[in-house]
Design a protein around this motif. Structure first.
Motif, short mmCIF file in Angstrom:
data_model
loop_
_atom_site.label_atom_id
_atom_site.label_comp_id
_atom_site.label_asym_id
_atom_site.label_seq_id
_atom_site.Cartn_x
_atom_site.Cartn_y
_atom_site.Cartn_z
N HIS A 71 0.85 -1.18 0.00
CA HIS A 71 0.00 0.00 0.00
C HIS A 71 0.89 1.24 0.00
CE1 HIS A 71 -3.58 -2.44 1.00
NE2 HIS A 71 -2.72 -3.15 1.72
N ARG A 72 0.54 2.17 -0.88
CA ARG A 72 1.31 3.41 -1.02
C ARG A 72 0.63 4.52 -0.22
NH1 ARG A 72 6.45 4.91 -2.99
NH2 ARG A 72 6.34 6.93 -4.01
N LEU A 73 1.39 5.17 0.67
CA LEU A 73 0.84 6.30 1.42
C LEU A 73 1.99 7.17 1.91
CD1 LEU A 73 1.49 5.50 4.61
CD2 LEU A 73 -0.54 4.14 4.36
N THR A 74 1.62 8.34 2.41
CA THR A 74 2.59 9.25 3.01
C THR A 74 2.76 8.89 4.48
OG1 THR A 74 1.99 11.03 1.48
CG2 THR A 74 3.15 11.66 3.51
N LEU A 75 3.98 8.60 4.87
CA LEU A 75 4.23 8.12 6.22
C LEU A 75 3.85 9.20 7.22
CD1 LEU A 75 5.42 5.45 7.29
CD2 LEU A 75 7.56 6.66 7.65
N PRO A 76 2.97 8.89 8.19
CA PRO A 76 2.52 9.92 9.13
C PRO A 76 3.62 10.28 10.12
CG PRO A 76 1.64 7.77 9.74
CD PRO A 76 2.33 7.59 8.42
N LYS A 77 3.49 11.51 10.66
CA LYS A 77 4.40 11.97 11.69
C LYS A 77 3.84 11.56 13.04
CE LYS A 77 6.04 15.92 8.99
NZ LYS A 77 6.22 17.40 8.95
N ALA A 105 4.29 -3.20 8.12
CA ALA A 105 5.72 -2.93 8.25
C ALA A 105 6.07 -1.76 7.34
CB ALA A 105 6.56 -4.15 7.90
N VAL A 106 6.94 -0.91 7.80
CA VAL A 106 7.38 0.25 7.03
C VAL A 106 8.73 -0.07 6.40
CG1 VAL A 106 6.12 1.86 8.49
CG2 VAL A 106 8.47 1.30 9.05
N PRO A 107 9.08 0.62 5.31
CA PRO A 107 10.35 0.33 4.64
C PRO A 107 11.53 0.80 5.48
CG PRO A 107 9.28 2.20 3.62
CD PRO A 107 8.30 1.63 4.59
N PRO A 108 12.71 0.29 5.21
CA PRO A 108 13.90 0.74 5.95
C PRO A 108 14.22 2.19 5.64
CG PRO A 108 14.53 -0.67 4.12
CD PRO A 108 13.04 -0.75 4.22
N GLN A 109 14.66 2.92 6.65
CA GLN A 109 15.06 4.32 6.53
C GLN A 109 13.92 5.18 5.99
OE1 GLN A 109 18.56 4.23 4.08
NE2 GLN A 109 19.80 3.20 5.63
N ALA A 110 12.68 4.83 6.37
CA ALA A 110 11.54 5.64 5.95
C ALA A 110 11.50 6.93 6.76
CB ALA A 110 10.24 4.86 6.14
N TRP A 117 6.05 2.72 0.65
CA TRP A 117 5.29 1.50 0.44
C TRP A 117 5.20 0.75 1.77
CZ3 TRP A 117 2.40 0.41 -3.60
CH2 TRP A 117 2.66 1.05 -4.81
N ILE A 118 3.97 0.46 2.21
CA ILE A 118 3.72 -0.24 3.46
C ILE A 118 3.37 -1.69 3.14
CG2 ILE A 118 2.41 -0.27 5.60
CD1 ILE A 118 4.15 2.20 5.18
N ALA A 119 4.06 -2.62 3.79
CA ALA A 119 3.81 -4.04 3.59
C ALA A 119 2.76 -4.52 4.57
CB ALA A 119 5.09 -4.84 3.77
N ALA A 120 1.85 -5.36 4.10
CA ALA A 120 0.79 -5.93 4.93
C ALA A 120 0.82 -7.45 4.78
CB ALA A 120 -0.57 -5.37 4.53
N VAL A 121 0.81 -8.15 5.92
CA VAL A 121 0.89 -9.62 5.95
C VAL A 121 -0.17 -10.13 6.91
CG1 VAL A 121 2.41 -11.61 6.28
CG2 VAL A 121 3.38 -9.42 5.56
N HIS A 122 -0.68 -11.33 6.62
CA HIS A 122 -1.65 -11.95 7.51
C HIS A 122 -0.96 -12.27 8.84
CE1 HIS A 122 -4.54 -15.02 8.98
NE2 HIS A 122 -5.41 -14.22 8.38
N LYS A 123 -1.36 -11.60 9.89
CA LYS A 123 -0.63 -11.65 11.15
C LYS A 123 -0.73 -13.00 11.87
CE LYS A 123 -0.18 -9.11 15.50
NZ LYS A 123 -0.66 -7.92 16.24
N PRO A 124 -1.93 -13.57 12.07
CA PRO A 124 -1.97 -14.86 12.79
C PRO A 124 -1.17 -15.95 12.10
CG PRO A 124 -4.15 -13.87 12.69
CD PRO A 124 -3.28 -13.06 11.80
N TRP A 125 -1.22 -16.00 10.78
CA TRP A 125 -0.45 -17.01 10.05
C TRP A 125 1.04 -16.79 10.21
CZ3 TRP A 125 2.56 -15.64 5.70
CH2 TRP A 125 3.19 -16.71 5.06
N GLN A 147 10.22 -9.91 -3.04
CA GLN A 147 10.60 -8.70 -3.74
C GLN A 147 9.65 -7.59 -3.32
OE1 GLN A 147 10.43 -9.55 -7.92
NE2 GLN A 147 8.22 -9.57 -8.01
N ALA A 148 10.11 -6.36 -3.44
CA ALA A 148 9.34 -5.21 -2.99
C ALA A 148 9.37 -4.13 -4.06
CB ALA A 148 9.92 -4.68 -1.68
N PRO A 149 8.37 -3.25 -4.08
CA PRO A 149 8.39 -2.14 -5.04
C PRO A 149 9.63 -1.28 -4.85
CG PRO A 149 6.24 -2.34 -4.00
CD PRO A 149 7.15 -3.25 -3.25
N GLY A 150 10.19 -0.85 -5.95
CA GLY A 150 11.39 -0.03 -5.86
C GLY A 150 11.76 0.54 -7.21
#
Length: 411
Positions: A71-77, A105-110, A117-125, A147-150
């Protein structure tokens, strides 16, 4: 530094579950793995149960392409403690699952205020999978996406169905990431405009079909090699409540591993050389000090033999020198520093002002004891200060003062 890459099998979807299975599938019983001695080349690979997986300095888990949504968004402060809740609030309308069932999860050095780009994964699994690995004694240091968007566009073809079925394309570029089967028109619609700028790879089973679909050759890349490519990224999905515990200890352990790695070999050699030079210098300095001390002892022995030729066996030169000198002084009839005459003269010269003559005295073993009735602290301090330049010490007890060269009593 050995690296173990565990390839997490795709999470079973509703369509692939057999009748009667629970809504949340159990973790896989076996995992494909890749062992590398340097993190870049494959040393061995295979498939094993968690308890039989090989041990390594670093353990990394790689998720399948379809198990990570982007998911693409502006990282909040927001502060670190509230960043997860802030992300969930911003993604509320774009999430298909309940917020509690997703791990973000947020990207490194965000940086806050910048698009990310925010990564989303099924948490219980994911939690159940990590728990099964850690129950077998494996500490998963990082969880990575395949792989990740880049900025670098990548497309990987792999076969995940029957032999005659069209391969699946995992595509990632600056505008996002997707996993689609190439049999329909959706895959071509998602392709970027510049196909030559895409890094195309395919598994051996899907390479021929991928080349026919693209119209040009692709690089053959096995799943073990692709898993190692994922290790080269800085991503780590173990964040927020899935962050690994004991971060300080793990950080020290990782730093030590990096120090033992090939990149730090020149530094290790230099440090070892520095320690060796220091040890050599200390030994040389100690040897030099021993030589100087031996020379000083030899000078003392020569001086004792020259001044007192009658001394044959030299055991303690300073004590023997003093003893022989005292013997010669006594033989010559001269008073020594500890004799009665010398002590009486020193006491008379330092006698406090206004005090009468001494009534009683006692001399024993180089110590002179005088009666001092009525002396107070001022008289004692005056007496002591006058004798101190001459090297005498003064004690007072029960109205008597004792002076001598050394008044320290044996224990």
């Amino acid at each position: 530094m050995a690296v173990l890459v565990i390839q997490i099998p795709p999470r079973p979807r509703l369509a692939s579950r057999a009748a009667g299975e629970p809504a949340e599938p159990r973790p896989a019983a076996e995992f494909d793995h890749v062992l590398s001695n340097d993190g870049r080349s494959v040393a061995s690979s295979g498939r094993s149960a968690p308890a039989q997986l090989p041990r390594a300095d670093t353990v990394v888990a790689v998720l399948a392409d379809a198990d990570v949504a982007w998911h693409r968004l502006t990282l909040p402060k927001a502060p670190a403690s509230r960043l997860r809740a802030a992300l969930a609030g911003m993604l509320e309308e774009g999430l298909l699952d309940d917020d509690s069932a997703l791990h973000l999860a947020v990207p490194p050095q965000a940086a806050a205020g910048q698009p990310a780009w925010i990564a989303a994964v099924h948490k219980p699994w994911l939690q159940a999978t990590l728990a099964s690995l850690e129950a077998a004694g494996l500490v998963v240091d990082r969880v990575l996406p395949a792989q990740a968007p880049g900025a670098t566009a990548r497309g990987h073809f792999f076969a995940d169905g029957p032999a005659d079925a069209a391969p699946t394309l995992a595509l990632a570029h600056a505008d996002g990431a997707a996993v689609v089967r190439v049999g329909g028109t959706l895959a071509r619609a998602l392709l970027p405009a510049d196909l030559d700028g895409v890094h195309w790879t395919a598994t051996p089973a899907a390479a021929a079909a991928a080349e026919r679909w693209l119209g040009h050759p692709v690089r053959v890349l096995g799943e073990p090699e692709r898993a190692l490519e994922a290790v080269q990224t800085d991503w780590n999905l173990r964040q927020f409540d899935l962050a690994s515990r004991h971060r300080g200890t793990r950080a020290l352990r990782d730093a030590w591993r990096r120090f033992l790695g090939p990149d730090w070999r020149p530094a290790r050699i230099g440090l070892a050389a520095l320690v060796a030079v220091q040890l050599l210098g200390l030994n040389l300095w100690a040897w030099k000090q021993d030589q100087a001390l031996a020379a000083r002892r030899a000078e003392m022995n020569d001086l004792l033999r020259t001044a007192h030729p009658g001394v044959r066996a030299i055991i303690d030169p300073p004590a023997q020198m003093q003893r022989e000198t005292e013997r010669l002084r006594a033989a010559a009839g001269r008073a020594g520093d500890g004799d009665l005459e010398v002590l009486l003269g020193a006491a008379a010269a330092a006698w406090p002002d206004g005090q009468g003559p001494v009534q009683t005295l006692r001399y024993e073993g180089g110590r002179l004891t005088l009666a001092a009735p009525g002396w107070g602290e001022p008289q004692l301090a005056q007496f002591r200060e006058r004798l101190r330049p001459a090297g005498y010490s003064v004690e007072m007890a029960e109205g008597r003062v004792t002076l001598g060269r050394n008044l320290r009593r044996p224990a």
